[in-house]
Design a protein around this motif. Structure first.
Motif, PDB file in Angstrom:
ATOM      1  N   GLY A 174       3.696   9.427   8.366  1.00 60.75           N
ATOM      2  CA  GLY A 174       2.792   9.700   7.244  1.00 60.75           C
ATOM      3  C   GLY A 174       3.489   9.902   5.916  1.00 60.75           C
ATOM      4  N   MET A 175       4.797   9.747   5.892  1.00 59.22           N
ATOM      5  CA  MET A 175       5.539   9.936   4.649  1.00 59.22           C
ATOM      6  C   MET A 175       5.040   8.995   3.550  1.00 59.22           C
ATOM      7  SD  MET A 175       7.754  11.214   2.701  1.00 59.22           S
ATOM      8  CE  MET A 175       9.064  12.240   3.286  1.00 59.22           C
ATOM      9  N   CYS A 176       4.782   7.720   3.899  1.00 54.50           N
ATOM     10  CA  CYS A 176       4.378   6.729   2.907  1.00 54.50           C
ATOM     11  C   CYS A 176       3.046   7.112   2.291  1.00 54.50           C
ATOM     12  CB  CYS A 176       4.300   5.338   3.532  1.00 54.50           C
ATOM     13  SG  CYS A 176       3.346   5.290   5.064  1.00 54.50           S
ATOM     14  N   ALA A 177       2.148   7.547   3.156  1.00 53.44           N
ATOM     15  CA  ALA A 177       0.809   7.878   2.691  1.00 53.44           C
ATOM     16  C   ALA A 177       0.870   8.982   1.648  1.00 53.44           C
ATOM     17  CB  ALA A 177      -0.038   8.332   3.869  1.00 53.44           C
ATOM     18  N   ALA A 178       1.705   9.988   1.931  1.00 48.34           N
ATOM     19  CA  ALA A 178       1.717  11.137   1.045  1.00 48.34           C
ATOM     20  C   ALA A 178       2.567  10.923  -0.187  1.00 48.34           C
ATOM     21  CB  ALA A 178       2.199  12.350   1.827  1.00 48.34           C
ATOM     22  N   SER A 179       3.489   9.932  -0.147  1.00 41.98           N
ATOM     23  CA  SER A 179       4.346   9.703  -1.313  1.00 41.98           C
ATOM     24  C   SER A 179       3.664   8.849  -2.358  1.00 41.98           C
ATOM     25  CB  SER A 179       5.631   8.971  -0.904  1.00 41.98           C
ATOM     26  OG  SER A 179       6.191   9.528   0.218  1.00 41.98           O
ATOM     27  N   CYS A 180       2.604   8.166  -1.979  1.00 38.35           N
ATOM     28  CA  CYS A 180       2.033   7.137  -2.839  1.00 38.35           C
ATOM     29  C   CYS A 180       1.246   7.740  -4.003  1.00 38.35           C
ATOM     30  CB  CYS A 180       1.107   6.239  -2.017  1.00 38.35           C
ATOM     31  SG  CYS A 180       0.430   4.897  -2.995  1.00 38.35           S
ATOM     32  N   ASP A 209      -8.047   2.909   0.440  1.00 37.76           N
ATOM     33  CA  ASP A 209      -8.906   3.165   1.595  1.00 37.76           C
ATOM     34  C   ASP A 209      -8.069   3.505   2.835  1.00 37.76           C
ATOM     35  OD1 ASP A 209      -7.958   0.581   1.606  1.00 37.76           O
ATOM     36  OD2 ASP A 209      -9.914  -0.385   1.718  1.00 37.76           O
ATOM     37  N   TYR A 210      -6.959   2.803   3.011  1.00 37.96           N
ATOM     38  CA  TYR A 210      -6.052   3.153   4.125  1.00 37.96           C
ATOM     39  C   TYR A 210      -4.622   3.210   3.598  1.00 37.96           C
ATOM     40  CZ  TYR A 210     -10.070   1.178   6.553  1.00 37.96           C
ATOM     41  OH  TYR A 210     -11.326   0.887   6.961  1.00 37.96           O
ATOM     42  N   PRO A 211      -3.922   4.265   3.842  1.00 41.37           N
ATOM     43  CA  PRO A 211      -2.515   4.293   3.419  1.00 41.37           C
ATOM     44  C   PRO A 211      -1.672   3.361   4.306  1.00 41.37           C
ATOM     45  CG  PRO A 211      -3.059   6.279   4.633  1.00 41.37           C
ATOM     46  CD  PRO A 211      -4.328   5.513   4.488  1.00 41.37           C
ATOM     47  N   PRO A 212      -0.466   3.045   3.848  1.00 44.03           N
ATOM     48  CA  PRO A 212       0.355   2.076   4.589  1.00 44.03           C
ATOM     49  C   PRO A 212       0.459   2.403   6.087  1.00 44.03           C
ATOM     50  CG  PRO A 212       1.431   2.643   2.529  1.00 44.03           C
ATOM     51  CD  PRO A 212       0.203   3.487   2.616  1.00 44.03           C
ATOM     52  N   ILE A 228      -3.757  -2.857   0.254  1.00 42.59           N
ATOM     53  CA  ILE A 228      -2.667  -3.837   0.234  1.00 42.59           C
ATOM     54  C   ILE A 228      -2.523  -4.480  -1.142  1.00 42.59           C
ATOM     55  CG2 ILE A 228      -2.713  -4.295   2.718  1.00 42.59           C
ATOM     56  CD1 ILE A 228      -4.221  -6.887   2.170  1.00 42.59           C
ATOM     57  N   MET A 229      -3.613  -4.413  -1.929  1.00 45.79           N
ATOM     58  CA  MET A 229      -3.562  -4.993  -3.271  1.00 45.79           C
ATOM     59  C   MET A 229      -3.163  -3.961  -4.319  1.00 45.79           C
ATOM     60  SD  MET A 229      -4.623  -8.115  -2.772  1.00 45.79           S
ATOM     61  CE  MET A 229      -5.227  -8.736  -4.331  1.00 45.79           C
ATOM     62  N   MET A 230      -3.074  -2.730  -3.926  1.00 43.23           N
ATOM     63  CA  MET A 230      -2.937  -1.673  -4.917  1.00 43.23           C
ATOM     64  C   MET A 230      -1.514  -1.274  -5.231  1.00 43.23           C
ATOM     65  SD  MET A 230      -5.721   1.197  -4.641  1.00 43.23           S
ATOM     66  CE  MET A 230      -7.296   0.950  -5.373  1.00 43.23           C
ATOM     67  N   CYS A 231      -0.621  -1.649  -4.348  1.00 45.61           N
ATOM     68  CA  CYS A 231       0.755  -1.171  -4.481  1.00 45.61           C
ATOM     69  C   CYS A 231       1.306  -1.503  -5.865  1.00 45.61           C
ATOM     70  CB  CYS A 231       1.612  -1.796  -3.406  1.00 45.61           C
ATOM     71  SG  CYS A 231       3.351  -1.428  -3.618  1.00 45.61           S
ATOM     72  N   THR A 232       1.857  -0.497  -6.534  1.00 46.53           N
ATOM     73  CA  THR A 232       2.398  -0.715  -7.873  1.00 46.53           C
ATOM     74  C   THR A 232       3.916  -0.845  -7.842  1.00 46.53           C
ATOM     75  OG1 THR A 232       2.600   1.635  -8.218  1.00 46.53           O
ATOM     76  CG2 THR A 232       0.555   0.606  -8.938  1.00 46.53           C
ATOM     77  N   SER A 233       4.460  -0.958  -6.649  1.00 46.36           N
ATOM     78  CA  SER A 233       5.915  -1.120  -6.487  1.00 46.36           C
ATOM     79  C   SER A 233       6.697   0.050  -7.071  1.00 46.36           C
ATOM     80  CB  SER A 233       6.419  -2.414  -7.128  1.00 46.36           C
ATOM     81  OG  SER A 233       5.668  -3.492  -6.653  1.00 46.36           O
ATOM     82  N   CYS A 234       6.220   1.247  -6.915  1.00 47.85           N
ATOM     83  CA  CYS A 234       6.971   2.386  -7.456  1.00 47.85           C
ATOM     84  C   CYS A 234       8.143   2.748  -6.542  1.00 47.85           C
ATOM     85  CB  CYS A 234       6.074   3.600  -7.654  1.00 47.85           C
ATOM     86  SG  CYS A 234       5.699   4.495  -6.148  1.00 47.85           S
ATOM     87  N   TYR A 235       8.119   2.226  -5.360  1.00 45.24           N
ATOM     88  CA  TYR A 235       9.227   2.353  -4.401  1.00 45.24           C
ATOM     89  C   TYR A 235       9.408   3.743  -3.768  1.00 45.24           C
ATOM     90  CZ  TYR A 235      11.061  -2.347  -4.772  1.00 45.24           C
ATOM     91  OH  TYR A 235      11.209  -3.702  -4.680  1.00 45.24           O
ATOM     92  N   THR A 236       8.543   4.684  -4.118  1.00 41.55           N
ATOM     93  CA  THR A 236       8.725   6.018  -3.556  1.00 41.55           C
ATOM     94  C   THR A 236       8.670   5.978  -2.021  1.00 41.55           C
ATOM     95  OG1 THR A 236       7.593   6.827  -5.499  1.00 41.55           O
ATOM     96  CG2 THR A 236       7.958   8.413  -3.748  1.00 41.55           C
ATOM     97  N   ILE A 296       6.902  -1.700   0.552  1.00 45.53           N
ATOM     98  CA  ILE A 296       6.367  -2.473  -0.568  1.00 45.53           C
ATOM     99  C   ILE A 296       6.329  -3.959  -0.241  1.00 45.53           C
ATOM    100  CG2 ILE A 296       6.860  -3.161  -2.955  1.00 45.53           C
ATOM    101  CD1 ILE A 296       8.055  -0.282  -3.190  1.00 45.53           C
ATOM    102  N   ASP A 297       7.416  -4.432   0.329  1.00 47.07           N
ATOM    103  CA  ASP A 297       7.447  -5.850   0.704  1.00 47.07           C
ATOM    104  C   ASP A 297       6.318  -6.161   1.674  1.00 47.07           C
ATOM    105  OD1 ASP A 297       9.655  -5.801  -0.811  1.00 47.07           O
ATOM    106  OD2 ASP A 297      11.097  -6.258   0.785  1.00 47.07           O
ATOM    107  N   VAL A 298       6.112  -5.257   2.616  1.00 48.14           N
ATOM    108  CA  VAL A 298       5.068  -5.512   3.610  1.00 48.14           C
ATOM    109  C   VAL A 298       3.699  -5.532   2.941  1.00 48.14           C
ATOM    110  CG1 VAL A 298       3.985  -4.709   5.737  1.00 48.14           C
ATOM    111  CG2 VAL A 298       6.445  -4.432   5.436  1.00 48.14           C
ATOM    112  N   MET A 299       3.442  -4.552   2.058  1.00 43.60           N
ATOM    113  CA  MET A 299       2.132  -4.483   1.409  1.00 43.60           C
ATOM    114  C   MET A 299       1.895  -5.717   0.534  1.00 43.60           C
ATOM    115  SD  MET A 299       0.737  -1.723   2.565  1.00 43.60           S
ATOM    116  CE  MET A 299      -0.477  -0.927   1.533  1.00 43.60           C
ATOM    117  N   HIS A 300       2.913  -6.076  -0.231  1.00 45.56           N
ATOM    118  CA  HIS A 300       2.770  -7.283  -1.049  1.00 45.56           C
ATOM    119  C   HIS A 300       2.621  -8.512  -0.175  1.00 45.56           C
ATOM    120  CE1 HIS A 300       3.068  -5.300  -4.759  1.00 45.56           C
ATOM    121  NE2 HIS A 300       4.363  -5.021  -4.738  1.00 45.56           N
ATOM    122  N   GLY A 301       3.401  -8.487   0.908  1.00 47.13           N
ATOM    123  CA  GLY A 301       3.338  -9.620   1.832  1.00 47.13           C
ATOM    124  C   GLY A 301       1.936  -9.775   2.397  1.00 47.13           C
ATOM    125  N   LEU A 302       1.353  -8.639   2.740  1.00 47.83           N
ATOM    126  CA  LEU A 302       0.002  -8.680   3.294  1.00 47.83           C
ATOM    127  C   LEU A 302      -0.994  -9.156   2.239  1.00 47.83           C
ATOM    128  CD1 LEU A 302      -0.033  -5.355   5.354  1.00 47.83           C
ATOM    129  CD2 LEU A 302      -0.377  -7.651   6.303  1.00 47.83           C
TER     130      LEU A 302
END
Lengths: 196, 422, 742
Positions: A32-38, A45-48, A69-77, A89-95
């Motif tokens: 859940g680290m990704c979800a909370a860092s974003c 609607d769904y975190p990574p 999957i469209m929302m990622c701003t590439s902040c890299y956190t 980020i790559d995965v989200m953009h990839g998706l």
């Protein structure tokens, strides 16, 4: 727990094969680290993490239609912090890329913004705030364009007053050619840009 | 320093913590001569800093007291504190070891009367309590210290303060001219039991350790709960000394994380649960939240997990906390994360946060030492072709006290085998 | 030995400032008749020690009484060799540092300690170790030829000693021998089990004698002097051994007790069956012999479940990851699902969890709802916690239940034994269920000829574990150690380390026994209990209460002590109503004389007297610590250290009370499930015994509140002043003991 869905490994396979860095999601341990860092967590609607969990379960439609999957701003956190080193980020953009290639446009405006942003950078090497917003606001026609412009008018004035936006058009940067060749290279790798 | 008598039938144990003490005692009680060296001014290592052991919630000093008694009664063990290995050469059955003895500035004549400390005005950060309080610059490391003898901090040596202390000693036990010395040993086998260091929590930038006073580590919590700790055993917030009502434990703070410590230290889950009982004992109304990825209460220690789970004041939430922010006015801490069981966002405020940090094996890099194989994390690994130096306890894998003792007992036998082969 | 005593009073560390030393010396020479009495300002210094040494040499002093610091310190400085008696009187910590200086009460306290110390020194006899007439054996018997047993045997052999290995199967190897591969340090990849090499090494080692298809029919004797009767292939062989290692291992939990389709659906198997199948060759479906493609592993099948095995077996996570790797190796297209509660890949084993993820194993945190069979395939209904949904996992070929480890010592049913007549809870035939912590509980493995039962007493869940964090190998039978999964669930690499440790303890036991010295926790002690059999009334209390089963009985109920089984705690001494059990340096009479040596002031002096009997392992150091912290408490209390609170004899209560002592405190270790008593049951027995003290008090017409038992840990020093002062308040309320001056 009422719903009865079936696990379907075929979507995971589809992701592994078609999505950039898709295979990396295997490493997710659902911490859940990704979800909370974003920074956009409230808007997703769904975190990574959940996206990864849904891919594993085979929820194809839900994943490809997810706004996140469209929302990622590439902040890299998230990517920097992921304990399993997943390039989130790559995965989200990839998706996002994959969803668009399949004709799914959950957040068309995000895609439009991406396209306009890219094109402007390509053209001048910098962002002209007023030009970018004009193109972005008016992408869906003149009526929506006016509406959106009016909504953001106050912001525009503040930016003008603070010198964050110039009245005159932005000039091309020096060495635009070198930049363009870099961007071309990025295009070739398939990782850059949003094409609609 | 006089020559220390040893032969190729003598065993050297490096590290006087629980593993080292065990290895030394077990070998000595089977009839072998053992030399034990420890870098601190006292024996006992990490466990001396613990308030209680899980799962029995019993004090480590109880077991140490027996072990020290075994040591007192056994002439086969000789031990040196403030001692470090400087050099090792040779091979199984015939090692030459150079040991460096750092000056204590206090001799065997010390009776522990405490007069030197009474007159000393200079205070230093207390290393035993992770700098959470101050201690006189001439001090007894802690009241169960073994050997029970004072030690002078090198920082005051050469000052008038040191002279004042010396003058106060009726027993002429202060020697301000003491210098570091070295001595050489010939030994047949070596047990390497130099333990671990807590992972440096300040590296985990988003938890704010070092910046936020009320973010502490699990080892600091042990000191806060200990009757001989900085708060005489009362668990209080470092920022304002207030009682705590709402405490969070963050598991895997740095552990299981390839950015920090990729492995699991195996004990932190149980340690946090144990520390939750410290809080519950002191504050019947205190709420405790334990944030975890997986709860790892191995084998029969599961019972302890079951017991702690039954406490309605202790809540377990599956989440890796992503950030801590401090409210500067109150010192309270806002934790953010995702409850991965419900998918809900977590935004919770606590008085104090305990980071369950892992164990880093203490390095065994030595100049001109025979090569000892280790894994990518620095833990010593088994190398059947390279015998004679044996790891014991946490230098091999992160582990709890009982397993360290087990392991060290086995290491003692392997060392004996080395000298038997000769 | 003709005793010549000398008393040395150290005046350093504040003792001289707190006390009138001259009057103490006067007391010693005039009243106590100590021939030599000296004081020194720094007795532990070279000059002070020389003073003592000189008297030993010139005056023939052989009983040295040192009144100074606590016996916990300067033990080495004041050691004058085994033939000298040294008695330490704690004037520093327990007088000078915890009482106001130059007060009358402080002086009286020191005087009493002097009287008590001199009395004790007078009653102490020089020690001689117990050496049996029979020849000692240093060979070690190992029961169980699995990885732990084989490793223990090899480790012993490598240390140049002899091992005798008994295995019930016709081949060594145990579970290790049935495995395909091993996952072990450094947890990157699977490795060979090494079983065949290990078996070969054991079989070929000259220092190891192997009995297969063999069981232990009987073990009699005691450490150093055991005789083991081994039934091998129908023959009976006798071996003499010095110590024993039980490494009988584990059995898998019975999966048919779980509601997971095992026994009903053919393609549901256990992890043990999976391992055996993989080791033999292809992993196939038992129903149709087809190769598997999709496999689902159910973690914690029955484990961490109060209905089945409440504990975690700690190896199953890694075992399933390993078996998932077999499946992938056989068919890279295969999918492994692992349904788990918590992934428990501790330490560097986390690397292998990562490896399994890289391999594409699907991890589902949740629990199984149902396993169904449909047209030859299995579907598994699971509550997926992280998805927050109940999901169905279909097209499964094989379900593997990761079942846990049950120690072989765990009996299938609670055994029943004949109870003495009139026992509560006995059935019509006079049979009663045995307690888990008795030697009658466990399944047959050792068949000890012990009065206290044939097997090692177990603790929870049937593990014959010590429940000591600091001393994990100890069992409740001296010289018998456990190793491997019989002791607690563990993976192979740990079982090997465990075996080496147990081997070390077993070797040590042989050494210590043959030299007549005690094992843990009084390691090195050469005193041992002697029985004055003329006065024995066959009450059996000593045999029943000994926590280590050291004492057998003859047919008439006379105790038959086994000194090498003895841990020297003195529980038997405390239990004996006839006071027939004594050590040369510790006896009922000796402590009784110390009590009698205390001077009890007249009632009108309003100086009550209280004796506190304190456990020397924990409570006594705690009092020292309180004093080091310069805490203060009532000067009316005299501390008497005891080896273990279990060694207190009720006659001391009568001795003290009839002399006019106003109250008695007993400070011992915590007991119950998380006991801290080093002798397991000592403090518990003490409290039970004290529960019966009311009879004594009634007879004397004294209040029960005058006797109090309290649990004190070594770090509870902050509580010492409160405990004492509160007790003194009680005594004040009760008023003086009317027996004063009798």
């Amino acid at each position: 727990m009422e719903t009865n869905t079936s696990y379907d490994p075929s979507f995971a396979r589809e992701v592994f094969e078609n999505v950039d860095s898709g295979e990396e999601i295997k490493m997710c341990m659902q911490c859940g680290m990704c979800a909370a860092s974003c920074p956009l967590r409230e808007h997703m609607d769904y975190p990574p993490r959940q996206i990864f969990s849904m891919i594993r379960a085979g929820k194809r439609d839900m994943v490809l239609n997810a706004n996140s999957i469209m929302m990622c701003t590439s902040c890299y956190t998230c990517q920097v912090r992921c304990p399993r080193g997943i390039p989130v980020i790559d995965v989200m953009h990839g998706l996002a890329h994959y969803a668009i290639s399949k004709g799914i446009l959950t957040r068309k405006d995000t895609a439009v913004f991406g396209r306009e942003f890219w094109q402007q950078i390509y053209k001048t090497g910098r962002i002209d705030e007023k030009d970018l917003s004009r193109r972005y606001f008016f992408a869906d026609g003149i009526i929506t364009g006016i509406k959106k412009s009016l909504q953001m008018a106050r912001m525009g004035i503040i930016m003008l007053l603070h010198g964050r936006m110039k009245i005159l058009p932005e000039k091309k940067i020096k060495g635009i050619k070198s930049l363009r060749s870099m961007l071309d290279k990025a295009m070739q790798t398939g990782k850059g840009g949003s094409e609609v | 320093m006089a020559e220390v008598e040893a032969t190729n039938q003598t065993l050297l144990v490096v590290g006087g913590g629980m593993s080292g003490i065990t290895a030394a005692l077990e070998a000595a009680e089977a009839g072998y001569d053992v030399i034990l060296i420890e870098k601190n001014p006292y024996l006992g290592g990490r466990v001396t800093q613990l308030y209680q052991y899980f799962p029995k919630l019993c004090p480590p000093n109880c077991g140490l007291e027996i072990n020290f008694r075994r040591m007192k009664l056994n002439p086969r063990i000789r031990f040196f504190t403030l001692a470090e290995v400087e050099k090792i050469s040779g091979e199984e059955g015939n090692y030459n070891v150079t040991v460096k003895l750092n000056p204590r500035f206090i001799t065997e004549k010390c009776t522990c009367c405490g007069k030197c400390s009474d007159v000393c005005d200079t205070e230093i950060d207390n290393p035993f309590n992770f700098g959470m309080d101050k201690i006189k610059a001439v001090y007894l490391p802690h009241e169960f210290a073994f050997p029970m003898r004072y030690v002078m901090d090198p920082s005051i040596v050469g000052t008038d303060e040191a002279k004042k202390c010396k003058d106060a000693c009726k027993y002429d036990a202060i020697d301000l001219d003491m210098k570091a010395t070295t001595f050489d040993l010939n030994v047949g086998a070596i047990v390497w039991a130099c333990g671990w260091t807590p992972y440096d929590a300040s590296k985990i930038e988003y938890y704010g350790f070092g910046r936020y006073k009320n973010v502490i580590t699990n080892m600091m919590m042990e000191r806060l709960a200990s009757p001989n700790g900085p708060t005489a055993g009362k668990i209080l917030r470092p920022s304002d000394g207030k009682e705590v009502k709402n405490v969070a434990f963050i598991q895997c703070a740095g552990s299981r994380d390839q950015n920090y410590l990729p492995y699991c230290s195996g004990v932190c889950c149980l340690a946090s649960m144990k520390q939750s009982t410290y809080l519950r004992d002191q504050y019947p109304d205190c709420n405790i939240t334990i944030f975890f990825i997986d709860i790892r209460a191995l084998d029969r220690l599961e019972d302890f997990y079951t017991k702690v789970k039954e406490d309605e004041k202790v809540t377990f939430i599956k989440s890796k906390i992503a950030s801590i922010t401090e409210d500067e006015a109150t010192g309270d801490l806002l934790l953010e994360g995702e409850n991965t069981n419900t998918g809900e966002r977590i935004q919770m405020t606590f008085d104090m946060v305990v980071l369950a940090t892992g164990m880093v094996p203490n390095s065994l890099d030595l100049e001109s030492a025979p090569s000892v194989s280790k894994d990518e994390y620095g833990f010593m690994t088994l190398d059947p072709n390279n015998t004679g130096i044996y790891g014991a306890g946490c230098v091999k894998r992160p582990t709890d006290v009982a397993s360290s003792v087990q392991d060290a007992t086995g290491a003692a036998l392997r060392a004996i085998q080395s000298v038997t082969r000769r | 030995m003709e005793k010549k005593a000398a008393l040395y009073i150290c005046t350093g560390c504040g003792i001289g400032d707190a006390l009138d030393i001259d009057s103490l010396k006067e007391l010693a020479t005039d009243d106590l008749g100590v021939p030599i009495c000296k004081d020194h300002p720094f007795l532990c210094g070279a000059e002070g020690v020389d003073l003592i040494k000189k008297d030993i040499q010139d005056e023939g002093v052989n009983t040295i009484i040192i009144a100074g610091c606590s016996g916990r310190v300067n033990y080495d400085v004041f050691n004058f060799g085994p033939d000298k008696i040294v008695e330490r009187i704690n004037l520093r910590e327990q007088v000078a540092w915890c009482q106001p200086p130059k007060e009358e009460d402080t002086q009286m306290l020191a005087e009493d300690y002097l009287r008590m110390g001199c009395s004790k020194a007078n009653d102490t006899e020089p020690l001689e170790p117990y050496i049996a007439e029979e020849e000692y054996s240093k060979d070690i018997l190992i029961v169980g030829g699995g990885v732990a047993g084989m490793t223990a045997a090899l480790e012993i052999a490598k240390a140049g000693r002899k091992a005798i290995l008994v295995e019930k199967e016709d081949k060594l190897g145990g579970f290790l021998g049935k495995m395909k591969k091993l996952i072990t340090m450094p947890y990157k990849d699977l490795s060979d089990t090494g079983a065949e090499d290990l078996i070969k090494e054991v079989n070929e080692n000259d220092n190891i004698k192997v009995y297969t298809s063999a069981t232990v029919a009987k073990i009699s004797g005691s450490p150093g002097l055991f005789t083991a009767e081994i039934s091998a292939d129908g023959n009976s062989v006798q071996e003499r051994v010095g110590s024993v290692i039980q490494a009988t291992g584990w059995t898998p939990y019975d999966a048919s007790k779980l509601n997971l389709g095992y026994g009903k659906i053919k393609d549901v198997i256990t992890n043990v069956e999976m391992e055996e199948m993989a080791a033999k060759g292809k992993i196939t479906r038992p129903s149709d012999g087809k190769e598997v493609k999709n496999v689902l592993f159910v973690q914690c099948a029955g484990s961490r479940d109060p209905e089945h095995l409440p504990y975690c077996s700690s190896y199953c996570c890694l075992a399933s990851l390993k078996q998932a790797a077999y499946v992938k190796e056989q068919n890279p297209e295969a999918v492994n699902y692992i349904v788990y509660k918590d992934m428990r890949t501790v330490g560097q084993a986390e690397d292998f969890y990562r490896k399994a993820q890289e391999d594409g194993d699907v991890f589902i945190r949740g629990s199984i709802v149902n396993i169904n069979e449909n047209g030859g395939k299995l579907s598994v209904e699971t509550d997926d916690e992280l998805l927050g949904e109940r999901v169905n996992i279909e097209e499964i070929d094989l379900v593997v239940l990761a079942v846990g480890m049950v120690p072989t010592s765990q009996p299938d049913q609670i055994p029943r034994i004949q109870a003495p007549e009139g026992t509560e809870g006995a059935d019509e035939e006079g049979m009663i269920e045995v307690m888990p912590d008795s030697g009658f509980f466990a399944k047959s493995a050792l068949n000890l000829e012990y009065r206290q039962g044939p097997e090692l007493p177990t603790l929870k869940y049937g593990f014959p574990d010590s429940h000591f964090i600091c001393f994990p190998y100890e069992t409740r039978r001296t010289g018998i150690y456990t190793a491997g999964c019989v002791r607690r669930p563990m993976e192979v690499v740990k079982a090997k380390e465990d075996a080496a440790g147990a081997a070390m303890k077993a070797i040590q036991c042989c050494e210590a026994s043959s030299q007549g010295v005690a094992l843990h926790p009084r390691a090195g002690d050469i005193s041992y209990p002697e029985f004055n059999m003329q006065r024995c009334t066959q009450c059996k209390r000593c045999t029943e209460e000994c926590p280590f089963g050291a004492i057998n009985e003859d047919e008439k109920g006379n105790p038959l002590p086994n000194p090498t089984r003895c841990r020297r705690c003195g529980v038997c001494m405390g239990a004996c109503p006839e006071r027939i059990i004594s050590f040369k340096n510790y006896s009922v009479g000796m402590i009784g004389n110390m009590i009698k040596a205390i001077e009890v002031p007249e009632e009108d002096e309003e100086k009550p007297r209280v004796i506190a009997f304190v456990c020397e392992n924990d409570a006594y150091p705690a009092i020292d610590m309180a004093a080091i912290k310069r805490m203060q408490w009532s000067p009316y209390v005299r501390f008497i250290p005891v080896r273990c609170l279990g060694s207190i004899n009720l006659v001391w209560v009568a001795d003290a009370m009839s002399k006019g002592i106003d109250g008695l405190l007993f400070l011992g270790c915590r007991h119950g499930d998380d006991y801290q008593c080093h002798f397991i049951k000592g403090s518990e027995l003490a409290e039970t015994r004290l529960g019966k003290v009311s009879e004594t008090l009634d007879r004397l017409a004294l209040e029960a509140e005058r006797v109090k038992f309290l649990e004190i840990g070594i770090t509870d020093y902050n509580r010492i002043p409160t405990i004492i002062n509160e007790f003194m308040e009680t005594i004040d309320e009760l008023g003086p003991n009317p027996y004063k001056g009798w």
